[in-house]
Design a protein around this motif. Sequence first.
Motif: not given
Length: 475
Positions: A332-339, A363-369
């Motif tokens: 819990p408390g972990s952050t996950v990026a979704f590139p 797309k093309d290498g963009e990400t949110r966390e």
Amino acid sequence: MNKLVLLACLLIACGGSPPPVTPSASPSAPRTEAAAPAAAPPAAGEPRRASRASLHDRLGGKPAIAAVTGEFLDRVAADARIKYRFLNTDLGKLKASLIEFVCMATGGPCKYTGQDMETSHAGMELVDDEFTALVEDFAGALDKFKVPAREKAELLGALAPLQPAIVTPPGRLKPVDDAAIAKATAVAVKLGDENAIELMQAAIVAARRGQRNYADLLFSHVEAIVGAAAVAAAAPTFRDGAPPRIETPLRRMPRDTPPQPRLAGASDDDEPDPRRPASLTGTLTVAGQPLDGLGTVMLFPVKGSGKPRRPKLRVVEQRDKTFAPHVLAVPPGSTVAFPNFDGIYHDVFSISPIKKFDVGLYKDGETRELKFEKPGIVRLGCNIHAKMSAYIVVVDAPHYVVVDGARPFAFRSLAPGRYKVRAWSERSAQPTESEIVIRPGANTAALDVDGDAAPGPSEDKFGMTRQVAESPRRR
């Protein structure tokens, strides 16, 4: 004969995975009628030999199929009724895939390596009106190259059984109400960009039909053109009923970022030099059968809380229309990026109770966390590609590991004592709990979980099924 079914083989791009074939010309390259000659009629005295010729040969072979396919795609790209279905499609790969499919389906020496029709169309919400538009475009391409009536009829007959696997029954669509449509229409008339106006109008038509996912996709493209603020009043029309949209700024990850592993997450990773006197190895089965997929095993001391695990910074990527890792375990408390490392859009979402979200299109290498605070299992999906799925298991146990199929799992550093065991697989609706006694030295365990998870693709982000035809396994 219902002509709508002819288009079964022509919709692969909207949801399937075309084979990696590079066409010799782009779909918009100039063509001439000479490139697709229809097969010549049999000479006198040869009727039997001609009747034994395959449909592929009588159509004129692969060059003729390629030319008709290219002409068809040109017409679709110019048809306002259907062209937006191909917004997220590599038309070069689509052309190659269609040529291979039609070549194989008509008896030619080709091998189609894409998905079956049901899988490739799951979640697309295709309706008969769209097929009508495609039929007219395809008929125009056939007429241009003067394909004989007999060959047209045979092609229709061969594809007729595919219709139930493609068209979404009207009862599974949920049209948006008139009041919400009126709000979106009022916003549309104020837009100053012609392309945005056309996309908004197409989104409104889709919403009125009940094609919620398609409508949301089109509306997202409108936002990209004019900005989310300019059309904020229309957002509820297309997003009500979906999980919260994440609007944090996009970041970019290097395109040469190495691919993620198939599975990730083990408490032993926090302890490179274990000193506890016990260990555990074991196997995980599903209803008594070897695990076909991934799972997790978690251990909780019956007495005491055990060592808390530090939050992590992890990645779940989209690459080649696949999530990786497929199963990720984090505290819990972990952050996950979704590139997204693909050149097409994905839309990662979850409707799992512990974490509902929609990261939007990029797309093309963009990400949110995102940060994951509550323990539990989060099933990920892509709202554009129904076959994509993955799991984030947020684990509050001091000891946990991800299990890879029938391979043994291992905990190398445990204190002796009694533990509660929580085991889960992606074939299971819920984890299974039991107890185990860990003695000093090496221990073994054989764990079994239920295989009661629903088969097929997950529900979409509006909570609707993405099965087109009813699967016998769901009846």
